[in-house]
Design a protein around this motif. Sequence first.
Motif, PDB file in Angstrom:
ATOM      1  N   ARG A   1       2.158  -7.077  18.948  1.00  0.00           N
ATOM      2  CA  ARG A   1       1.102  -6.093  18.686  1.00  0.00           C
ATOM      3  C   ARG A   1       1.623  -4.963  17.805  1.00  0.00           C
ATOM      4  NH1 ARG A   1      -2.398  -2.841  23.322  1.00  0.00           N
ATOM      5  NH2 ARG A   1      -3.652  -1.594  21.883  1.00  0.00           N
ATOM      6  N   THR A   2       2.860  -4.515  18.056  1.00  0.00           N
ATOM      7  CA  THR A   2       3.441  -3.450  17.238  1.00  0.00           C
ATOM      8  C   THR A   2       3.623  -3.910  15.799  1.00  0.00           C
ATOM      9  OG1 THR A   2       4.562  -2.461  19.130  1.00  0.00           O
ATOM     10  CG2 THR A   2       5.432  -1.937  16.946  1.00  0.00           C
ATOM     11  N   LYS A   3       4.128  -5.116  15.642  1.00  0.00           N
ATOM     12  CA  LYS A   3       4.369  -5.631  14.290  1.00  0.00           C
ATOM     13  C   LYS A   3       3.070  -5.703  13.486  1.00  0.00           C
ATOM     14  CE  LYS A   3       5.298  -9.927  11.830  1.00  0.00           C
ATOM     15  NZ  LYS A   3       5.680 -11.348  11.930  1.00  0.00           N
ATOM     16  N   TYR A   4       2.073  -6.390  14.040  1.00  0.00           N
ATOM     17  CA  TYR A   4       0.840  -6.560  13.286  1.00  0.00           C
ATOM     18  C   TYR A   4       0.045  -5.259  13.205  1.00  0.00           C
ATOM     19  CZ  TYR A   4       1.788 -11.529  13.178  1.00  0.00           C
ATOM     20  OH  TYR A   4       2.372 -12.747  12.939  1.00  0.00           O
ATOM     21  N   GLY A   5       0.190  -4.415  14.219  1.00  0.00           N
ATOM     22  CA  GLY A   5      -0.447  -3.109  14.134  1.00  0.00           C
ATOM     23  C   GLY A   5       0.111  -2.291  12.989  1.00  0.00           C
ATOM     24  N   MET A   6       1.435  -2.348  12.794  1.00  0.00           N
ATOM     25  CA  MET A   6       2.058  -1.614  11.700  1.00  0.00           C
ATOM     26  C   MET A   6       1.633  -2.173  10.341  1.00  0.00           C
ATOM     27  SD  MET A   6       5.999  -1.406  10.470  1.00  0.00           S
ATOM     28  CE  MET A   6       5.718  -2.840   9.447  1.00  0.00           C
ATOM     29  N   ILE A   7       1.671  -3.496  10.204  1.00  0.00           N
ATOM     30  CA  ILE A   7       1.274  -4.108   8.934  1.00  0.00           C
ATOM     31  C   ILE A   7      -0.176  -3.755   8.609  1.00  0.00           C
ATOM     32  CG2 ILE A   7       0.839  -6.310   7.773  1.00  0.00           C
ATOM     33  CD1 ILE A   7       3.269  -7.436   9.298  1.00  0.00           C
ATOM     34  N   SER A   8      -1.030  -3.823   9.628  1.00  0.00           N
ATOM     35  CA  SER A   8      -2.452  -3.550   9.403  1.00  0.00           C
ATOM     36  C   SER A   8      -2.691  -2.099   9.002  1.00  0.00           C
ATOM     37  CB  SER A   8      -3.262  -3.889  10.656  1.00  0.00           C
ATOM     38  OG  SER A   8      -3.310  -5.281  10.861  1.00  0.00           O
ATOM     39  N   VAL A   9      -2.001  -1.173   9.674  1.00  0.00           N
ATOM     40  CA  VAL A   9      -2.255   0.234   9.348  1.00  0.00           C
ATOM     41  C   VAL A   9      -1.741   0.556   7.947  1.00  0.00           C
ATOM     42  CG1 VAL A   9      -0.146   1.305  10.280  1.00  0.00           C
ATOM     43  CG2 VAL A   9      -2.294   2.555  10.318  1.00  0.00           C
ATOM     44  N   ILE A  10      -0.650  -0.071   7.527  1.00  0.00           N
ATOM     45  CA  ILE A  10      -0.165   0.176   6.157  1.00  0.00           C
ATOM     46  C   ILE A  10      -1.153  -0.389   5.141  1.00  0.00           C
ATOM     47  CG2 ILE A  10       1.669  -0.303   4.489  1.00  0.00           C
ATOM     48  CD1 ILE A  10       3.651  -0.289   6.815  1.00  0.00           C
ATOM     49  N   ILE A  11      -1.627  -1.625   5.369  1.00  0.00           N
ATOM     50  CA  ILE A  11      -2.636  -2.183   4.471  1.00  0.00           C
ATOM     51  C   ILE A  11      -3.844  -1.248   4.402  1.00  0.00           C
ATOM     52  CG2 ILE A  11      -4.306  -4.052   4.164  1.00  0.00           C
ATOM     53  CD1 ILE A  11      -2.247  -5.972   5.354  1.00  0.00           C
ATOM     54  N   HIS A  12      -4.279  -0.798   5.572  1.00  0.00           N
ATOM     55  CA  HIS A  12      -5.482   0.040   5.631  1.00  0.00           C
ATOM     56  C   HIS A  12      -5.292   1.350   4.878  1.00  0.00           C
ATOM     57  CE1 HIS A  12      -9.243   1.445   7.522  1.00  0.00           C
ATOM     58  NE2 HIS A  12      -8.655   2.627   7.522  1.00  0.00           N
ATOM     59  N   GLU A  13      -4.188   2.041   5.151  1.00  0.00           N
ATOM     60  CA  GLU A  13      -4.002   3.367   4.544  1.00  0.00           C
ATOM     61  C   GLU A  13      -3.672   3.276   3.067  1.00  0.00           C
ATOM     62  OE1 GLU A  13      -5.134   5.521   6.308  1.00  0.00           O
ATOM     63  OE2 GLU A  13      -4.936   4.675   8.313  1.00  0.00           O
ATOM     64  N   VAL A  14      -2.859   2.311   2.660  1.00  0.00           N
ATOM     65  CA  VAL A  14      -2.612   2.128   1.227  1.00  0.00           C
ATOM     66  C   VAL A  14      -3.903   1.699   0.541  1.00  0.00           C
ATOM     67  CG1 VAL A  14      -1.338   0.775  -0.494  1.00  0.00           C
ATOM     68  CG2 VAL A  14      -0.161   1.629   1.540  1.00  0.00           C
ATOM     69  N   GLY A  15      -4.697   0.883   1.236  1.00  0.00           N
ATOM     70  CA  GLY A  15      -5.984   0.457   0.685  1.00  0.00           C
ATOM     71  C   GLY A  15      -6.925   1.613   0.438  1.00  0.00           C
ATOM     72  N   HIS A  16      -6.760   2.685   1.188  1.00  0.00           N
ATOM     73  CA  HIS A  16      -7.613   3.864   0.977  1.00  0.00           C
ATOM     74  C   HIS A  16      -7.410   4.472  -0.410  1.00  0.00           C
ATOM     75  CE1 HIS A  16     -10.047   4.656   4.419  1.00  0.00           C
ATOM     76  NE2 HIS A  16      -9.052   4.645   5.282  1.00  0.00           N
ATOM     77  N   ASN A  17      -6.351   4.087  -1.120  1.00  0.00           N
ATOM     78  CA  ASN A  17      -6.238   4.528  -2.503  1.00  0.00           C
ATOM     79  C   ASN A  17      -7.485   4.133  -3.294  1.00  0.00           C
ATOM     80  OD1 ASN A  17      -3.565   5.804  -3.458  1.00  0.00           O
ATOM     81  ND2 ASN A  17      -2.886   4.215  -2.035  1.00  0.00           N
ATOM     82  N   PHE A  18      -8.074   2.993  -2.921  1.00  0.00           N
ATOM     83  CA  PHE A  18      -9.262   2.515  -3.624  1.00  0.00           C
ATOM     84  C   PHE A  18     -10.531   3.126  -3.040  1.00  0.00           C
ATOM     85  CE2 PHE A  18      -5.826  -0.448  -4.152  1.00  0.00           C
ATOM     86  CZ  PHE A  18      -5.935  -0.878  -5.472  1.00  0.00           C
ATOM     87  N   PHE A  19     -10.633   3.149  -1.713  1.00  0.00           N
ATOM     88  CA  PHE A  19     -11.764   3.769  -1.006  1.00  0.00           C
ATOM     89  C   PHE A  19     -11.201   4.813  -0.047  1.00  0.00           C
ATOM     90  CE2 PHE A  19     -12.799  -0.764  -1.590  1.00  0.00           C
ATOM     91  CZ  PHE A  19     -13.942  -0.691  -2.366  1.00  0.00           C
ATOM     92  N   PRO A  20     -11.337   6.100  -0.296  1.00  0.00           N
ATOM     93  CA  PRO A  20     -12.198   6.764  -1.262  1.00  0.00           C
ATOM     94  C   PRO A  20     -11.425   7.524  -2.334  1.00  0.00           C
ATOM     95  CG  PRO A  20     -11.807   8.238   0.537  1.00  0.00           C
ATOM     96  CD  PRO A  20     -10.930   7.038   0.765  1.00  0.00           C
ATOM     97  N   MET A  21     -10.102   7.270  -2.481  1.00  0.00           N
ATOM     98  CA  MET A  21      -9.339   8.089  -3.421  1.00  0.00           C
ATOM     99  C   MET A  21      -9.736   7.836  -4.873  1.00  0.00           C
ATOM    100  SD  MET A  21      -7.646   9.875  -1.408  1.00  0.00           S
ATOM    101  CE  MET A  21      -7.777   9.740   0.367  1.00  0.00           C
ATOM    102  N   ILE A  22     -10.204   6.608  -5.167  1.00  0.00           N
ATOM    103  CA  ILE A  22     -10.648   6.293  -6.530  1.00  0.00           C
ATOM    104  C   ILE A  22     -12.165   6.145  -6.560  1.00  0.00           C
ATOM    105  CG2 ILE A  22     -10.520   4.598  -8.393  1.00  0.00           C
ATOM    106  CD1 ILE A  22      -7.630   3.993  -7.387  1.00  0.00           C
TER     107      ILE A  22
END
Length: 767
Positions: free
Chosen positions: A410-431
């Motif tokens: 759970r920790t491993k996939y939770g970490m991967i998911s949160v990084i994808i999510h937060e880096v993905g925010h560069n597109f929504f809504p930062m751009i």
Amino acid sequence: MKKSFFALGLLLSLAGSSMAQENTDKSKFRQLGQELPTPNVYRTASGAPGHEYWQQRADYNIKVELNDNNQSVTGSETITYTNLSPDVLTYLWVQLDQNIYDKKSMTNLTQTNRIPQNPTFEAAEALAEQTFDGGYKIKAVKDANGKPLHHVINYTMMRIDLPQPLKPKQSVKFSIDWFNNINDQRKTGGRGGYEYFPEDGNYEYQMAQWFPRMAVYDDVNGWQHKQFLGTGEFALPFGDYNVSITVPSDHIVASTGELQNANQVMTSTQRNRMAQAMKSNKPVLIVTQAEAEQAEKNKAKGKKTWVYSAKNVRDFAWASSRKFIWDAMNVNVAGKNTLAMSYYPKEGNPLWGQYSTEVVAHTLKVYSRFTIDYPYPVAISVHGAVGGMEYPMISFNGGRPEADGTYTERTKYGMISVIIHEVGHNFFPMIINSDERQWTWMDEGLNTFVQYLAEQEWQRDYPSRRGEPRNMVEYMKMDKSMQQPIMTNSESITQLGNNAYGKPATALNILRETVLGRELFDYAFKEYARRWAFKHPMPADFFRTMEDASGTDLDWFWRGWFYTTDHVDQAISSVRWYSIDSQNPDVENARRRSEINAEPKSLSQQRNLQSIEKTLVDVKPELNDFYNTYDPLAVTEQSRAKYQKYLQSLTPEERAFLEKGLNFYEVGIRNHGGLVMPVVMQMTFEDGSTEIVRIPAEIWRYNEQEVTKVFVTEKPVVSFMLDPFQETADIQMDNNAYPQRAQPSRFELFKQRQRGITPNPMQPQRQ
């Protein structure tokens, strides 16, 4: 299935008009006319920016110093605000988001709470007045000549009155000096703050919403100055930033933008390693764990100033610590090189060194394919104490292994998911810069959807938390008093995760897979990103663009999923089986005899076989007559001749149709949930094969409660199943099958889930 038979000449007719309901103003297929704003020269009916679209601009020059002794910052900024609207402005609004930590903030004053039945000292302490002295201490607000500007602070907003009206196409320059204490994230929460590490006596700082920022003035709201209460995030204009960050000399600073003075703040070894990283497709350590651990012990007393510059961004964040390990690698997106980087304390290893930067690179590639090519020179993941938060080019992410270096799945996939999510925010809504203060779903929901796509490309059968329709069932079957429509203001949502993240992501997945199909959806979604990159889209712009670019009327979909709390619950209410009477006595009589023989004998008949040894006609055969031996199903020469005469009366086309031996199934389908959706029907045939029939949601346009549909097959059907892949978020599967199938109970499902859980299997393996 009820069986009946009809002659070839019988026509099946479903009089839809006789069943149809009047298409009133309550129809689920009525257009979103009143709900959406009228198109104009700024925002068109197609969902694209209009030919007179405009947006404001704010450029910043900031100097800030971090005090590592008392966990505070002192800053001074000069803002150049350019009025590109057609309006004359007499005042400006600035966001003071740190004021949420002020003791008299609206958030604190409106927080509801209660005293527990058995109060403890800890409970009393928690209810007592907070001791953290938070919020901005505004020292000065001045014009370009250094003269004080009149200003008024209204909780998390500050109005600055202009000496002269700001006309269209004009700019005004002013400065703000401030001071504020930094919050302890583990105690007060928040999107930024510090984490203290008692083992080595060091701090990690994640500086978010750390400076007074311009509010948005747009063609929809005028000034977007809704108070920040803690949930509704941030609406910000684009601009250029030049930021000088003074920190202890042994700190490493991660930041939005590009470093301008590497020669002054990085060692030659670090610069050489960075040069290697810029050519590498694997992470290269810029600061090693051994070097970070040495810095933890030998705390420097001097200072260094890191200078960063960022072009065309809507915000700016940074992180600082002497504990940072730092790695980087190159990512090529559409021929353009970007640095993917991670900063993390040793407490994040081994997870962070293995995964973080690789996840950043993966995210940029996947999101660029579904939206626009990533435009910025860097993308950063910083490991922090809690949760995750996003800013242009930089994000703060949780996910920490145990002290012994092991971690749960759970920790491993939770970490991967949160990084994808937060880096993905560069597109929504930062751009694609939506109004988060008003519509959380426009950034969180869209981002969670693309996060799901990226997770599935990371690993086959990735355990995505959100995105799969079946994962939203428990929320959607809740009592409607516990839900709000997705189109609810950010600060009024009670179940933020389900409402603003999970449900819109699920809706988009269903729109992609079940309603539009991938080709139409992907093109329209990418067109929305292309149209609104570096602009301020509103919900209507998204809805209209998806319809315009896909060529599909989706008003029924937006209405059901985004404007109501209806749910999906389709059910098979009836099945009737028809076949064509071939009139062939050898076939039809044998079939009828088989059916009669298969009919069960009644209880009386069964008992009479035992209790009545002989009937009267058994004892007196002379009582038998013609009908005691007559077999109505016996095939005779006369019946065969009649059949041949019937065949000769048919045309060749009619004879070919008769020989197919088709089966006709009239299936009744009810809509118990209220949310109209496509009908996905699976038929299982006698030979074990299956067929899926997909029917658009418009099947409900004449009757939203119940419809019938005739399915014609060459092979006999033994069962029907609605939504066999659970792709529509149907909340009740036990009414989806005919014949009905038993569903596992809640208890059985609970046991099944529990059997597969091991707290941390790495620990016993290591031991």
